[in-house]
Design an enzyme around this catalytic site. Structure first.
Site, PDB file in Angstrom:
ATOM      1  N   ASP A 134       0.725  -1.097   0.023  1.00 33.72           N
ATOM      2  CA  ASP A 134       0.040   0.157   0.056  1.00 33.72           C
ATOM      3  C   ASP A 134       0.716   1.135  -0.046  1.00 33.72           C
ATOM      4  O   ASP A 134       2.235   1.161   0.058  1.00 33.72           O
ATOM      5  CB  ASP A 134      -0.871  -0.116   1.089  1.00 33.72           C
ATOM      6  CG  ASP A 134      -2.286   0.751   0.765  1.00 33.72           C
ATOM      7  OD1 ASP A 134      -2.120   1.567   0.133  1.00 33.72           O
ATOM      8  OD2 ASP A 134      -3.347   0.688   1.587  1.00 33.72           O
TER       9      ASP A 134
HETATM   10  C1  NOJ Z   1      -4.106   4.125  -0.084  1.00 32.41           C
HETATM   11  C2  NOJ Z   1      -5.224   2.940   0.257  1.00 32.41           C
HETATM   12  O1  NOJ Z   1      -5.071   2.585   1.251  1.00 32.41           O
HETATM   13  C3  NOJ Z   1      -5.250   1.872  -0.922  1.00 32.41           C
HETATM   14  O2  NOJ Z   1      -6.414   1.302  -0.840  1.00 32.41           O
HETATM   15  C4  NOJ Z   1      -5.234   2.678  -2.156  1.00 32.41           C
HETATM   16  O3  NOJ Z   1      -5.429   1.566  -3.361  1.00 32.41           O
HETATM   17  C5  NOJ Z   1      -4.061   3.056  -2.328  1.00 32.41           C
HETATM   18  N1  NOJ Z   1      -3.915   4.309  -1.289  1.00 32.41           N
HETATM   19  C6  NOJ Z   1      -3.823   3.705  -3.870  1.00 32.41           C
HETATM   20  O4  NOJ Z   1      -4.604   5.163  -4.154  1.00 32.41           O
END
Ligand code: NOJ
Length: 752
Positions: free
Chosen positions: A296
C-alpha cells in the site's frame, strides 16, 4: 474415550498446499528469464517501483511531468498509479518501449472501486444485493470504462472483513461475513479480469483489452484495527486470521486475482509489508499464488515508524524478503535494492523472483504484444456512460436498497399523493451519494433523490423541497422551512445521512449517530405527526435506535451512485419491490461494537434477564437490525426444512431443502439464507455461520423449493492443531430470511 474417538475420527478436507492458480506458461517464463538475464540491478529495482503521477490528458507540461518521463526513459518506473487518459498513458508507454534500454512496458493502475465514470453503489451497498452476478457485471463495466481510458489494473476488490462500523473503510468492502465476502470477492475478480484470464487457452494474455487486472486488498486483517481507527494495530490469533479475515483473499486468489496489496497494519507485532508468513508462507506456499504483491501507499517506508526497521534500507530488505514485490510511491526499492544486493544483505534471486512476478502480469495483460492495447478513445466515446451501463447502475442501485422498517405499509407511497415534502441535507445532493473512491464519477451525471421522486409522481402531485440543515454543522436555521413543508404535506420523505468524506480511508468515526443536527431534524419532523419515510445515505451502519422506534418507514440506501434518484423512486413508489439484505449488523449504540452474528456462545450466553451473563446492563443484547435482515413489500414464509440424511460421514455432502412461499400480495425477490452450527468441537465454533444463499424471484402466491449442498468444505473447521477437518458430532442447520428468523433442523456427522 468418546472424546478420543472424536479427535481421531476426523477427515482432512484439504492438504496444506493447494495450487489454486493455474500452472505457468513455460514459453512466457522463458521470455521472462531472458529479460531478467539482461537487466541491471537498477532496472530490476525500477520494475518494482510504482509512482503516483497525478496526471491526465489535460495536464500541462510541468517539471514533474518531465521528471517522470526521464525516469521512464531510465527504466526507473515499473508502474504508475493515478495516471489516466489515452494520450498520456500512450505517451509514457511509448517512452518506456522505445526509449528505455529494456523496452519493458509500464502498467497503469488506479482505484476503480465501484465504477469508473458510471458510478455504481459502494461495495457495502452492492453486497446488500446478495447478487454476485450483478456485482460481477458491474465490475466488468468498470473495467470496460477504465481500460478505454488507458487503465490496466485496479486496486480492487477491497475484500477486508469489517466488524467495526467506526472504521470508515467498511464502506469499501462486503461487510462482516467471510462467506458472503468470499462470494463477492470472487465475483469482482471475475468481473474485472474477465472469465478467461486464467484459462489455459489465454494463459499468455487476456483475451481482450476490455478487462483489467484485479488487486485483492488489503492483505490482511486491515479491518480488524483496534477501536475501528484507521491504520491502527491489529492483534488477532492465527485462527481468527484464517477463519475470518483470510477467506475472501483466498477466494480472490482462487478466482485468479493477478495481484494483492499489502495492508498498512501490523498483525500481532508484524506489519503486513514485512510479514513473510503472510506474503510467502500462506499466499505463495499454501495458496499457490503466482501473481505479484504491491505495497500500500508508502507502507514499506512506514515499517520504520512501526518500529520494526531501523532505517529505510532495512525496511526495503524486510519487505522484499517478505514477498512484497512492488513499492507503491515509497521509492525505497529503487534507492536501496541494488545496494542491498551488492552488500550481500539480500539475495539477487529474491529480487529476480519479484521482477519475474511483475513481468508475468505484464505478459498476461498482453503489453509485450501490444503496449498500446489499453486506451481506446473510440470505444471510450461509444461506451462510457452508455445506456446499458446506466441501466446496470439502476439495477444495482435498486437491488442494493434495504428496507429496514415499514410499519402499517407506509411504503410504497401512492404516485397520486397530493402533496409530498422532500426534506433533508441529502435530498437534493448530487455529490455525496457517489460515495468514497468514486473513480472519475461526476455529479453532473447523477440523478438526485429529489429529481427521481419528481419524475416518479403524478403530474398533479405538489412537491415541496426543504433542505432543513447541513449534513454537518449545528445550524437549525433551516428547520422552520422544513417544518412548514412537512405540515403542508400528506407525507414526508426525509433524506439524511453522512457525507461521502465520512467514509473511506482515514475516515473513522467515534460516533455512529447521524451527524450534525440531523437527528434533531428527524425528531422535529416526526412531531408533526405526518407519515415519515426516512431515507438513509451512509457508508456504514448507523446507530439509529430512536428512528427505528419512532419513524414508521426506514430505507437504507447507502451511497447508490449515479442512478440514486431513479432507484429510490422505484422503491418508494413501488415500481421495484425491495430485496436487499444487510451484509453487516446494525448496533443499537456504538458501545455494542464489535457486534456480529457469528460470535461465540461463551460460557455465559447473553440472557437479558439474568445478571451473570455476557451482556451490557444498560441495553438489550440483540442488535438493532441483524445480519441478513431486510424487508419486502410482500411476505415470505419458510416451511418444510429437510435434509437428505440424518447421519453422514465426514467425507460426505448433505443436501438441504426448504420451501419458500410468497404469501403476500406482490411479486418479489427473496434471499434465502442457510446457516449452520457445529455444536461441539475440539475448539469452540460460532453460534451460526452462513454457508449458502440464493436470491429467488417469486410471483405472489408462488412457492419454490430452494436447495443447498453442504459439502465437507462447508462443514470443515480448523481443529486444535490448525488442520482443516470435519469433526464428528451434531450440526444444526438454519434456513430463513435473515440470520435470526430461521427454521431449524439437525444432522450428525459420524466417524467412518
Ligand atoms: C491507499 C489506500 O489504502 C489503498 O486502498 C489505495 O489503493 C492506495 N492508497 C492507492 O490509491
Amino acid at each position: 474415550m468418546k472424546k478420543l474417538i472424536r479427535i481421531f475420527a476426523i477427515a482432512l478436507v484439504a492438504a496444506v498446499t493447494t495450487h489454486a492458480q493455474l500452472p505457468l506458461n513455460p514459453k512466457v517464463e522463458q521470455k521472462i528469464d531472458s529479460l531478467i538475464a539482461k537487466m541491471t540491478l537498477d532496472e530490476k529495482a525500477g520494475q518494482l517501483s510504482q509512482y503516483s503521477g497525478g496526471m491526465d490528458d489535460n495536464s500541462p507540461e510541468s517539471p514533474e511531468k518531465s521528471n517522470y518521463e526521464m525516469m521512464v526513459k531510465e527504466g526507473k518506473v515499473g508502474s504508475f498509479l493515478n495516471v489516466h487518459g489515452v494520450k498520456i498513458t500512450h505517451e509514457l508507454q511509448r517512452i518506456a518501449v522505445e526509449e528505455s534500454r529494456m523496452k519493458i512496458p509500464i502498467i497503469f493502475g488506479l482505484d476503480v472501486i465501484h465504477g469508473y465514470r458510471t458510478v455504481f453503489p459502494i461495495p457495502l451497498a452492492e453486497a446488500s444485493s446478495w447478487n454476485p452476478d450483478l456485482v460481477e457485471h458491474d465490475a466488468s463495466i468498470a473495467a470496460r470504462e477504465a481500460s478505454a481510458d488507458g487503465i490496466q489494473w485496479t486496486f480492487a476488490p477491497m475484500v477486508d472483513i469489517a466488524r467495526d462500523p467506526r472504521w470508515g473503510r467498511i464502506a469499501e468492502g462486503s461487510g462482516e461475513d467471510p462467506y458472503l465476502g468470499s462470494v463477492m470477492a470472487a465475483a469482482r475478480v471475475r468481473g474485472f479480469q474477465g472469465e478467461n484470464f486464467d484459462q489455459p487457452k489465454n494463459r499468455e494474455a487476456f483475451d481482450s483489452a476490455t478487462t483489467i487486472l484485479a488487486c485483492a486488498k488489503h492483505f490482511a486483517a486491515y479491518g480488524a484495527a483496534e477501536g475501528g481507527r484507521d491504520y491502527n494495530t491489529v492483534d488477532i490469533s492465527e485462527r481468527t486470521l484464517r477463519e475470518v479475515y483470510l477467506p475472501p483473499f483466498h477466494a480472490a486468489v482462487k478466482a485468479g486475482a493477478g495481484t494483492l496489496m499489502s495492508s498498512f497494519n501490523e498483525i500481532a507485532g508484524v506489519p503486513s509489508s514485512a510479514n513473510r508468513h503472510l506474503m510467502t508462507g500462506i499466499l505463495r506456499n499454501e495458496w499457490g499464488f503466482n501473481g505479484f504483491v504491491v505495497s500500500d501507499w508508502t507502507a514499506i517506508t512506514e515499517l520504520h515508524l512501526h518500529g520494526i526497521s531501523a532505517d529505510d534500507a532495512q525496511s526495503a530488505a524486510l519487505a522484499i524478503n517478505a514477498g512484497v514485490d512492488m513499492d507503491m510511491e515509497g521509492s525505497l526499492y529503487l534507492k536501496y535494492l541494488p545496494m542491498l544486493v551488492k552488500e550481500g544483505k539480500i539475495s539477487e534471486s529474491v529480487v529476480n523472483e519479484a521482477v519475474r512476478r511483475v513481468l508475468r502480469m505484464k505478459f498476461k495483460l498482453g503489453l509485450f504484444d501490444d503496449p498500446y492495447r489499453y486506451g481506446d478513445s473510440k470505444r471510450e466515446k461509444a461506451e462510457t456512460l452508455s445506456a446499458p451501463f446506466i441501466a446496470a447502475a439502476l439495477n444495482a442501485a435498486r437491488q442494493s436498497i434495504v428496507l429496514l422498517k415499514n410499519d402499517s405499509n407506509v411504503l410504497p407511497l401512492k404516485k397520486s399523493i397530493k402533496t409530498l415534502a422532500v426534506i433533508g441535507p441529502l435530498a437534493n445532493d448530487a455529490y455525496d451519494l457517489l460515495g468514497p473512491w468514486r473513480g472519475l464519477g461526476d455529479s453532473s451525471n447523477v440523478v438526485t433523490a429529489l429529481q427521481g421522486i419528481k419524475k416518479a409522481v403524478s403530474q398533479k402531485t405538489k412537491i415541496i423541497y426543504a433542505r432543513g440543515c447541513d449534513i454537518l454543522g449545528n445550524s437549525k436555521a433551516g428547520f422552520n422551512d422544513a417544518l412548514a413543508a412537512a405540515k403542508k404535506s400528506d407525507a414526508v420523505i426525509l433524506v439524511v445521512g453522512e457525507s461521502a468524506a465520512m467514509s473511506g480511508e482515514a475516515s473513522s468515526r467515534s460516533s455512529l449517530d447521524l451527524p450534525g443536527v440531523q437527528e434533531e431534524l428527524v425528531k422535529a419532523i416526526s412531531e408533526t405527526g405526518k407519515p415519515v419515510v426516512l431515507v438513509l445515505m451512509n457508508g456504514r451502519p448507523l446507530s439509529i435506535s430512536w428512528e427505528a422506534e419512532h419513524v414508521p418507514a426506514i430505507v437504507e440506501s447507502w451511497f447508490l451512485g449515479v442512478q440514486t434518484g431513479n432507484a429510490l423512486a422505484d422503491v418508494l413508489f413501488g415500481n421495484y419491490n425491495p430485496s436487499g439484505k444487510l451484509p453487516v449488523t446494525f448496533p443499537r449504540t456504538v458501545g455494542q461494537v464489535p457486534i456480529y452474528y457469528d460470535h461465540k456462545n461463551t460460557g455465559r450466553p447473553a440472557n437479558d434477564t439474568v445478571k451473570y451473563t455476557s451482556r451490557y446492563i444498560d441495553l438489550p443484547s440483540t442488535p438493532l437490525f441483524p445480519f441478513g435482515y431486510g424487508l419486502s413489500y410482500t411476505k415470505f414464509e419458510y416451511s418444510g426444512l429437510r435434509l437428505n440424511a440424518e447421519k453422514i460421514f465426514p467425507t460426505d455432502s448433505i443436501s438441504v431443502s426448504v420451501d419458500v412461499k410468497n404469501a403476500g400480495a406482490r411479486d418479489g425477490e427473496e434471499v434465502a439464507q442457510l446457516y449452520i452450527r457445529d455444536e461441539y468441537g475440539s475448539v469452540t465454533r460460532p453460534v451460526e455461520e452462513l454457508k449458502g444463499f440464493k436470491k429467488i424471484f417469486l410471483k405472489k402466491g408462488e412457492t419454490k423449493t430452494v436447495s443447498f449442498l453442504l459439502t465437507p468444505e462447508s462443514l470443515s473447521m480448523l481443529n486444535i492443531n490448525m488442520k482443516k477437518v470435519v469433526e464428528p458430532g451434531v450440526f444444526k442447520v438454519f434456513a430463513g430470511t435473515n440470520s435470526v428468523d430461521v427454521k431449524e433442523a439437525s444432522f450428525e456427522v459420524v466417524a467412518k
